[in-house]
Design an enzyme around this catalytic site. Structure first.
Site, PDB file in Angstrom:
ATOM      1  N   GLU A 198       0.805  -1.223   0.000  1.00  0.00           N
ATOM      2  CA  GLU A 198       0.000   0.000   0.000  1.00  0.00           C
ATOM      3  C   GLU A 198       0.842   1.280   0.000  1.00  0.00           C
ATOM      4  O   GLU A 198       0.810   2.060   0.968  1.00  0.00           O
ATOM      5  CB  GLU A 198      -0.952   0.010   1.202  1.00  0.00           C
ATOM      6  CG  GLU A 198      -1.873  -1.188   1.256  1.00  0.00           C
ATOM      7  CD  GLU A 198      -2.833  -1.155   2.452  1.00  0.00           C
ATOM      8  OE1 GLU A 198      -2.661  -0.293   3.324  1.00  0.00           O
ATOM      9  OE2 GLU A 198      -3.738  -1.992   2.501  1.00  0.00           O
ATOM     10  N   GLU A 218      -5.371  -8.560   1.261  1.00  0.00           N
ATOM     11  CA  GLU A 218      -5.962  -8.168   2.553  1.00  0.00           C
ATOM     12  C   GLU A 218      -7.442  -7.926   2.355  1.00  0.00           C
ATOM     13  O   GLU A 218      -7.847  -7.242   1.401  1.00  0.00           O
ATOM     14  CB  GLU A 218      -5.364  -6.853   3.083  1.00  0.00           C
ATOM     15  CG  GLU A 218      -3.999  -6.959   3.677  1.00  0.00           C
ATOM     16  CD  GLU A 218      -3.491  -5.629   4.221  1.00  0.00           C
ATOM     17  OE1 GLU A 218      -4.304  -4.777   4.630  1.00  0.00           O
ATOM     18  OE2 GLU A 218      -2.257  -5.457   4.205  1.00  0.00           O
TER      19      GLU A 218
END
Ligand code: IFM
Length: 445
Positions: free
Chosen positions: A170, A353
């Protein structure tokens, strides 16, 4: 509902689909004295930065409890475990290698292999060593080259123990939340710096990829990005345009350079001074072929137009919301997967995720978390729908194995499928974890 049910013909039930659980170093490891301090240690020490005033000094004490945690992972019946390596546990401030730090991860990898659990390793999950921040952090182009060296050291030591390497987790969060919104470490609010940091992170990824490929030719190499599909608040043209712009700014800014070697055209929004400094050849370095793209998905975001040509996100108020205040919007997962597949030629995807912070209810020694269970049920079906529509999703990781340090939220928000009682460090599998375990164990039979 106490079970997770998937259609009998679901691709998720096939042998080659990979199910796993995920964690990140700073959020679980603790044992801070055995590594270099990182930017999150510094951030936690600044009053008011972390909601409950906590830090990552002990976290889930995973460094000392990893064997028991590994037994727990194995008991779930997962195919894979995704975790990150702490850079400051590997390379010291003077540049020397911390052999003890490397040995910790090598042992973990050996034990995973012995249990036939695939290791998905992330090299950078936000915990930049403070000694590098002191030299300018991700604003300093040299950090990308330090990262390449770190990738070299790790991949040489881990050798063939790793199934998959993700360079970064991320980068949006490191760049935007850390340098534009200022709510993550190092807590800066500056648009130009945010864009520059994003560029240096992507450069770091691009520099590390050939090193990883060379040292671990048998592994899959890629990157993990978070995506929140952007929706307009109303049907007004201005809001529709605002949502498109937000998508370019928050999502495509990270993906387009990786896949197409260019940044989205935001020349109408970003002044020349705000545009990152991109040196000749950088975009070629960044646009390396990827073996996979990791997609992290939690929620969607709704945007409305601002009078200055920018956008604002509209905070969700209507239930269902998670404890983070995030809307539960499973169809957003199907939609973003479809949007990405239609827009790009993608490598295989993994949902690296997905999960929710919800309220846990203790009753007779059992942790009931019906909202989390429902969240997993709905998002697994959303993944199934995307695959049926033709998207190449190869795996799914629950975030997270353990309740852990949820960054600026501290320990109050619990994402685990395993409850952690922090004072005693006792772990208890929640009802959602039991349901996932039943699903995963049944597949293994
Ligand atoms: O806990 C984080 C994780 O570190 C990165 N992705 C989002 C999760 C939930 O906020």
């Amino acid at each position: 509902m106490s079970k997770i049910l998937l259609p009998a013909d679901s691709a998720l039930l096939q042998d080659d689909f990979i199910f796993g659980v995920a964690t990140a170093a700073f959020q679980i490891e603790g044992a801070a004295a055995e590594r270099e301090p990182c930017i999150w240690d510094t951030f936690c020490a600044q009053p008011g930065r972390i909601k409950d005033g906590s830090n990552g000094q002990i976290a889930c004490d995973h460094i000392n409890r990893w064997r028991a945690d590994l037994e727990l992972i194995a008991s779930l019946g997962v195919d894979a475990y995704r975790f990150s390596v702490s850079w400051g546990r590997i390379i010291r401030a003077d540049g020397s290698i911390n052999q003890q730090g490397l040995a910790f991860y090598c042992q973990l990898l050996d034990e995973l292999k012995a249990r036939n659990i695939k290791a998905f390793v992330t090299l950078y999950h936000w915990d930049l060593p403070q000694y590098l921040q002191d030299r300018g952090g991700w604003l300093n182009r040299d950090t990308a080259y330090y990262f390449a060296r770190y990738a070299e050291v790790v991949s040489q030591a881990f050798a063939d123990r790793v199934y998959s390497y993700a360079t970064l987790n991320e980068p949006f969060c490191s760049a935007y939340l850390g340098y534009e919104a200022g709510i993550h470490a190092p807590g800066i609010q500056n648009r130009q710096q945010g864009r520059q940091v994003a560029h240096h992170l992507l450069l770091a990824h691009g520099l590390a990829m050939p090193i990883l490929r060379h040292n671990c030719p048998g592994a899959l190499h890629g990157i993990v990005l978070n995506f929140s599909p952007c929706y307009p608040a109303t049907t007004a043209v201005a809001d529709i345009e605002a949502a498109k712009l937000a998508d370019q700014y928050h999502n495509q800014w990270y993906l387009q350079p990786l896949l197409e070697g260019c940044y989205p055209d935001l020349s109408a929004q970003l002044s020349e001074a705000e545009w990152p400094q991109v040196l000749p050849g950088d975009l070629e370095i960044i646009a390396q072929p990827l073996d996979f793209l990791g997609v992290n998905y939690y929620t969607r975001t709704v945007f409305s137009a601002r009078s200055d040509g920018w956008f604002s996100d509209v905070k969700p108020t209507k239930p269902p919301l998670t404890d983070m205040g995030w809307e539960i919007y499973p169809q957003g997962l199907t939609e973003i997967l479809l949007q990405l597949s239609q827009r790009y030629t993608l490598p295989p995807l993994y949902i690296t995720e997905n999960g929710a912070a919800t309220v846990d209810i203790w009753q007779d020694g059992v942790v009931h978390d019906p909202e989390r269970l429902a969240y997993y049920q709905q998002h697994l079906l959303a993944t199934d729908s995307a695959i049926r529509a033709g998207v190449n999703v190869r795996g799914y990781f629950a975030w997270s194995l353990l309740d852990n340090f949820e960054w600026a939220e501290g320990y109050a928000k619990r994402f685990g499928i395993v409850y952690v009682d922090y004072p005693s460090q006792q772990r208890t599998l929640k009802a959602s974890g039991q349901a996932l375990q039943a699903l995963w164990q049944a597949r293994r039979k």
